[in-house]
Design an enzyme around this catalytic site. Structure first.
Site, PDB file in Angstrom:
ATOM      1  N   CYS A 146       0.820  -1.210   0.000  1.00 22.12           N
ATOM      2  CA  CYS A 146       0.000   0.000   0.000  1.00 22.12           C
ATOM      3  C   CYS A 146       0.855   1.261   0.000  1.00 22.12           C
ATOM      4  O   CYS A 146       1.969   1.262   0.518  1.00 22.12           O
ATOM      5  CB  CYS A 146      -0.862   0.040   1.254  1.00 22.12           C
ATOM      6  SG  CYS A 146      -1.850  -1.433   1.496  1.00 22.12           S
TER       7      CYS A 146
ATOM      8  N   ARG B 270       5.085   0.375  -6.019  1.00 20.38           N
ATOM      9  CA  ARG B 270       5.032  -0.501  -4.843  1.00 20.38           C
ATOM     10  C   ARG B 270       4.099  -1.684  -5.042  1.00 20.38           C
ATOM     11  O   ARG B 270       4.170  -2.655  -4.301  1.00 20.38           O
ATOM     12  CB  ARG B 270       4.565   0.314  -3.625  1.00 20.38           C
ATOM     13  CG  ARG B 270       5.550   1.389  -3.216  1.00 20.38           C
ATOM     14  CD  ARG B 270       4.936   2.332  -2.220  1.00 20.38           C
ATOM     15  NE  ARG B 270       4.773   1.753  -0.910  1.00 20.38           N
ATOM     16  CZ  ARG B 270       5.625   1.882   0.094  1.00 20.38           C
ATOM     17  NH1 ARG B 270       6.733   2.562  -0.088  1.00 20.38           N
ATOM     18  NH2 ARG B 270       5.384   1.348   1.262  1.00 20.38           N
TER      19      ARG B 270
ATOM     20  N   TRP C 251      -3.054  -2.560  -1.473  1.00 25.13           N
ATOM     21  CA  TRP C 251      -2.661  -3.916  -1.869  1.00 25.13           C
ATOM     22  C   TRP C 251      -3.392  -4.828  -0.895  1.00 25.13           C
ATOM     23  O   TRP C 251      -3.094  -4.837   0.294  1.00 25.13           O
ATOM     24  CB  TRP C 251      -1.151  -4.060  -1.744  1.00 25.13           C
ATOM     25  CG  TRP C 251      -0.590  -5.336  -2.313  1.00 25.13           C
ATOM     26  CD1 TRP C 251      -0.273  -5.583  -3.618  1.00 25.13           C
ATOM     27  CD2 TRP C 251      -0.252  -6.526  -1.587  1.00 25.13           C
ATOM     28  NE1 TRP C 251       0.234  -6.848  -3.746  1.00 25.13           N
ATOM     29  CE2 TRP C 251       0.264  -7.448  -2.518  1.00 25.13           C
ATOM     30  CE3 TRP C 251      -0.329  -6.896  -0.244  1.00 25.13           C
ATOM     31  CZ2 TRP C 251       0.698  -8.717  -2.155  1.00 25.13           C
ATOM     32  CZ3 TRP C 251       0.104  -8.160   0.113  1.00 25.13           C
ATOM     33  CH2 TRP C 251       0.610  -9.063  -0.840  1.00 25.13           C
TER      34      TRP C 251
ATOM     35  N   ASN D  54      -1.647   1.703   6.041  1.00 20.05           N
ATOM     36  CA  ASN D  54      -0.814   0.587   5.573  1.00 20.05           C
ATOM     37  C   ASN D  54      -0.546  -0.298   6.770  1.00 20.05           C
ATOM     38  O   ASN D  54      -0.320   0.214   7.870  1.00 20.05           O
ATOM     39  CB  ASN D  54       0.540   1.077   5.061  1.00 20.05           C
ATOM     40  CG  ASN D  54       0.424   1.870   3.789  1.00 20.05           C
ATOM     41  OD1 ASN D  54      -0.661   1.993   3.226  1.00 20.05           O
ATOM     42  ND2 ASN D  54       1.538   2.417   3.349  1.00 20.05           N
ATOM     43  N   GLY D  55      -0.525  -1.604   6.570  1.00 18.22           N
ATOM     44  CA  GLY D  55      -0.242  -2.520   7.677  1.00 18.22           C
ATOM     45  C   GLY D  55      -1.453  -3.370   7.986  1.00 18.22           C
ATOM     46  O   GLY D  55      -2.413  -3.420   7.209  1.00 18.22           O
TER      47      GLY D  55
ATOM     48  N   GLU E 221      18.032 -16.887  -8.994  1.00 23.81           N
ATOM     49  CA  GLU E 221      17.622 -15.516  -9.276  1.00 23.81           C
ATOM     50  C   GLU E 221      17.040 -15.409 -10.693  1.00 23.81           C
ATOM     51  O   GLU E 221      16.035 -14.733 -10.912  1.00 23.81           O
ATOM     52  CB  GLU E 221      18.822 -14.575  -9.073  1.00 23.81           C
ATOM     53  CG  GLU E 221      18.594 -13.121  -9.396  1.00 23.81           C
ATOM     54  CD  GLU E 221      17.458 -12.448  -8.639  1.00 23.81           C
ATOM     55  OE1 GLU E 221      16.904 -13.031  -7.698  1.00 23.81           O
ATOM     56  OE2 GLU E 221      17.100 -11.316  -9.012  1.00 23.81           O
TER      57      GLU E 221
ATOM     58  N   LYS F 174      13.210 -14.206 -11.462  1.00 24.57           N
ATOM     59  CA  LYS F 174      12.902 -13.059 -12.338  1.00 24.57           C
ATOM     60  C   LYS F 174      11.885 -13.469 -13.388  1.00 24.57           C
ATOM     61  O   LYS F 174      10.946 -12.750 -13.669  1.00 24.57           O
ATOM     62  CB  LYS F 174      14.163 -12.582 -13.062  1.00 24.57           C
ATOM     63  CG  LYS F 174      15.108 -11.574 -12.521  1.00 24.57           C
ATOM     64  CD  LYS F 174      14.675 -10.358 -11.848  1.00 24.57           C
ATOM     65  CE  LYS F 174      14.038 -10.592 -10.522  1.00 24.57           C
ATOM     66  NZ  LYS F 174      14.737 -10.170  -9.351  1.00 24.57           N
TER      67      LYS F 174
ATOM     68  N   GLU G 125       8.331 -14.116 -11.875  1.00 26.38           N
ATOM     69  CA  GLU G 125       7.717 -12.874 -11.373  1.00 26.38           C
ATOM     70  C   GLU G 125       7.069 -12.038 -12.459  1.00 26.38           C
ATOM     71  O   GLU G 125       5.977 -11.528 -12.281  1.00 26.38           O
ATOM     72  CB  GLU G 125       8.803 -11.961 -10.786  1.00 26.38           C
ATOM     73  CG  GLU G 125       9.235 -12.252  -9.414  1.00 26.38           C
ATOM     74  CD  GLU G 125      10.220 -11.195  -8.968  1.00 26.38           C
ATOM     75  OE1 GLU G 125       9.889 -10.475  -8.031  1.00 26.38           O
ATOM     76  OE2 GLU G 125      11.322 -11.089  -9.553  1.00 26.38           O
TER      77      GLU G 125
ATOM     78  N   HIS H 130      18.606 -35.753  -9.567  1.00 24.02           N
ATOM     79  CA  HIS H 130      17.866 -36.272  -8.417  1.00 24.02           C
ATOM     80  C   HIS H 130      16.384 -35.922  -8.506  1.00 24.02           C
ATOM     81  O   HIS H 130      15.691 -35.952  -7.500  1.00 24.02           O
ATOM     82  CB  HIS H 130      18.474 -35.732  -7.115  1.00 24.02           C
ATOM     83  CG  HIS H 130      19.903 -36.144  -6.940  1.00 24.02           C
ATOM     84  ND1 HIS H 130      20.266 -37.431  -6.623  1.00 24.02           N
ATOM     85  CD2 HIS H 130      21.058 -35.452  -7.097  1.00 24.02           C
ATOM     86  CE1 HIS H 130      21.596 -37.506  -6.564  1.00 24.02           C
ATOM     87  NE2 HIS H 130      22.091 -36.316  -6.860  1.00 24.02           N
TER      88      HIS H 130
HETATM   89  C1  F6R Z   1      12.238 -10.051  -6.489  1.00 25.61           C
HETATM   90  C2  F6R Z   1      11.916  -9.135  -5.432  1.00 25.61           C
HETATM   91  C3  F6R Z   1      11.558  -9.691  -4.097  1.00 25.61           C
HETATM   92  C4  F6R Z   1      12.368  -8.949  -3.032  1.00 25.61           C
HETATM   93  C5  F6R Z   1      11.911  -9.387  -1.634  1.00 25.61           C
HETATM   94  C6  F6R Z   1      12.743  -8.735  -0.545  1.00 25.61           C
HETATM   95  O1  F6R Z   1      12.495  -9.399  -7.684  1.00 25.61           O
HETATM   96  O2  F6R Z   1      11.941  -7.958  -5.623  1.00 25.61           O
HETATM   97  O3  F6R Z   1      11.787 -11.056  -4.043  1.00 25.61           O
HETATM   98  O4  F6R Z   1      13.711  -9.220  -3.227  1.00 25.61           O
HETATM   99  O5  F6R Z   1      10.570  -9.044  -1.456  1.00 25.61           O
HETATM  100  O6  F6R Z   1      12.657  -7.366  -0.611  1.00 25.61           O
HETATM  101  P1  F6R Z   1      13.733  -6.423   0.064  1.00 25.61           P
HETATM  102  O7  F6R Z   1      15.022  -6.653  -0.609  1.00 25.61           O
HETATM  103  O8  F6R Z   1      13.193  -5.041  -0.136  1.00 25.61           O
HETATM  104  O9  F6R Z   1      13.774  -6.819   1.514  1.00 25.61           O
END
Ligand code: F6R
Length: 612
Positions: free
Chosen positions: A2, A27, A73, A99-100, A485, A489, A492, A508
């Site tokens: 949010c 965000r 969100w 937010n929260g 990673e 990517k 996502e 395995h």
């Molecule tokens: C992936 C991504 C998330 C963040 C994760 C941690 O592209 O952005 O997996 O890496 O939410 O976020 P931070 O680094 O802000 O603690």
């Protein structure tokens, strides 16, 4: 997650609020809304993007110089018009953005219902504004005091801003767990969940602390107090953020811009920290903790998502260079599994946003148990750096694309510098090897630049595989986290199922997946376990899998076997992740784009995950 924006001053609030919401779109959110007081409380909200809200308010009364706005969100209740923020009290005189998560909203709601309150939404936030109203009416308090008393009954996390029709010269803000920053202008106040909506109006800011509230009244100075009613002196800070960093700068997407920024973001991470003449690495922020690190019995890296992958690279680096045992933990698991932590442990928390709720909670727990806590964060002034004993900022600049790219390479750069610094101090590395590695690290921005030239090749590979339903990413040693990673990517932003594996683990289990339709991305530089990776490639080929190999420049052996090769410069084995990650970022970007996905704001994802 949010986003919050609020304004109080002489200007029209609406354009500032809407621009602020656009700034916060990165965000991640599913609905948005705005409330402006101009005699009456005018509130507009709807499911969908901020553009939809803008269309919705066309022709409606949006004038007024005090207002609050929000991108939601969803946590409690579906993303729909009714659950969107702001929420109003029963009498319609108060509005809130939040937010929260209010954890005890259930019992509070029941109690309020018994007293005749009727709720329109499924949200915890609406319960909070009804509670504030209930307190105000029963105890005859002003709005600030009603908010303060209400917050003492709340369990959970919050960043809130409340406005009242009857006190339309005041913004009341408070926070616990979720971030909130207040911009101080000339006779005006701005509030936002991060500095991006504020920086173009003022650079003078105050970051609220947990359980702290701000009373902002037109024509008066900021008043801060704890929710237990102890007055606080504001600590003013100057924003150093560059406004250009918040724009796309000619690129089609923030993600692409941020991928291409990596030569400069990694350079920024190293700036002033590597003295190339005497080959010394110095991380000023942790100098006082050097001995603690050298003597640490164990180092724990805690993080989530991409930052966790950076931590995994850190494990390989630290163990090889410093010979200190390292464990890498998902913050969300670590915080709930009663881990063994001693005063001889050093915890390194890694986070781009500095606001990830699980990482923050894990830090607090480890701190209570006596460990030393260091942070590696990108966002200056965020919660994690304020919660840790010391740390190093990555200085990668604002990362707006939801998928993390430049933050990862900067985190790995800091971890490399940290490992080198400790190794030298500890004597676990020879001076010549140390200097060789420092020089090699210093060359990395140029080598990233060279790697970015593979963009066209990667785009062509993306076109060939954009309709695949699954991808496998394989790597060994330092490149196992790179495989993870790369897979993260892709899933996502393109919504293609992808798995990252240590290459040797393939036999395995995942080898069962391989057939002619399965693209397998293998990171196979001419370093480390090269011959073993070559065998893994043969195993895939024998089952008709399609090989996309990331190889060292000039490689011929893998080229003969692979369906596609992407060449990266020859670098030290431990520095390969800094270059090998780049084509994998580009591959995800192009595939997502070709599939018509929203690259910068992928579905369901939030940039900073400030709730559990
Ligand atoms: C992936 C991504 C998330 C963040 C994760 C941690 O592209 O952005 O997996 O890496 O939410 O976020 P931070 O680094 O802000 O603690």
């Amino acid at each position: 997650m949010c986003g919050i924006v609020a304004y109080l001053g002489e200007k029209q609030a609406y354009p500032i609020l809407i621009k602020g919401l656009h700034r916060l779109e990165y965000r991640g959110y599913d609905s948005s809304g705005v409330a402006i007081i101009n005699g009456s409380m005018n509130l507009y909200k709807c499911k969908g993007k901020v553009n939809k809200l803008e269309n919705f308010v066309k022709g409606k009364n949006i004038s007024g110089s005090i207002g609050i706005a929000h991108t939601r969100w969803a946590t409690h209740g579906q993303p729909n018009d009714i659950n969107a923020h702001p929420h109003t009290s029963q009498n319609g005189k108060l509005s809130i953005i939040h937010n929260g998560i209010i954890e005890n909203y259930g019992p509070l709601k029941e109690e309020l219902e018994k007293r005749g309150h009727i709720f329109l939404s499924e949200t915890d936030t609406e319960v909070l504004i009804h509670l504030i109203e209930d307190i105000q009416e029963n105890e005859k308090l002003d709005i600030a005091e009603s908010v303060r008393v209400a917050l003492n009954q709340v369990i959970g996390a919050y960043a809130i801003v409340v406005i009242s029709k009857e006190e339309d010269n005041k913004l009341i803000a408070a926070k616990k767990g979720s971030p909130l920053v207040i911009g101080i202008g000339d006779g005006e106040f701005y509030i936002a969940s991060d500095a991006t909506p504020i920086v173009e109006y003022t650079r003078k800011v105050v970051y609220l602390e947990d359980e702290e509230m701000a009373i902002l009244e037109k024509g008066k100075d900021i008043v801060l107090k704890s929710i237990s009613n102890i007055s606080h002196t504001p600590y003013f800070q100057q924003l150093t953020m560059n406004l250009d960093a918040l724009e796309k700068g000619g690129y089609e997407h923030f993600m692409l811009k941020e991928i291409f920024e990596q030569p400069s973001s990694v350079r920024e991470t190293m700036r002033g920290r590597i003295n190339i003449h005497d080959g010394i690495v110095k991380l000023g922020g942790i100098t006082d903790y050097k001995q603690k690190l050298v003597k640490a019995k164990r180092i724990l890296m805690i993080a989530c998502g991409t930052s966790w992958h950076a931590g995994l690279v850190g494990e390989y680096l630290f163990e090889e260079l410093t010979r200190i045992p390292v464990e890498v933990e998902y913050a969300s698991e670590f915080r709930y599994r009663n881990p063994v932590i001693t005063e001889d442990d050093v915890v390194i928390a890694i986070s781009q946003s500095g606001e990830t709720a699980d990482t923050l909670a894990a830090i607090k727990m480890a701190k209570k148990k006596g460990a030393t806590i260091l942070g590696i964060c990108n966002v200056v002034g965020s919660s994690i750096p304020r919660e840790t004993d010391a740390g190093s900022y990555t200085h990668a600049g604002p990362e707006i694309g939801v998928a993390s790219t430049k933050a990862f390479t900067s985190q790995v750069t800091i971890l490399t510098m940290m490992a080198l610094m400790i190794a030298r101090e500890k004597g676990s590395i020879t001076t010549s090897r140390y200097q060789q590695l420092v020089l090699a690290l210093e060359q990395i921005p140029k080598q990233i630049e060279e790697t970015l030239k593979t963009n066209d090749i990667v785009e062509a590979i993306a076109a060939r595989y954009k309709d695949s339903r699954n991808f496998l990413y394989l790597g060994r040693g330092y490149n196992f986290p790179v495989a993870l990673e790369g897979a993260l990517k892709l899933k996502e932003i393109s919504y293609i199922h992808a798995e990252g594996y240590p290459a040797a683990e393939m036999k395995h289990g995942p080898i069962a997946l391989i057939d002619k339709d399965m693209p397998v991305v293998i990171i196979a530089p001419r370093k480390g376990n090269y011959e073993k990776v070559v065998s893994n490639i043969q195993e895939v080929k024998a089952r008709s899998g399609k090989i996309i190999a990331v190889v060292s420049k000039g490689d011929t052996q893998v080229r003969e076997m692979a369906d596609h090769v992407i060449e990266i410069p020859c670098v030290e084995e431990m520095l390969v992740p800094l270059v090998a990650t780049i084509p994998l970022q580009l591959l995800s970007y192009h595939i997502a784009l070709m599939r018509g996905c929203n690259v910068d704001q992928p579905r369901n994802l939030a940039k900073s995950v400030t709730v559990e």
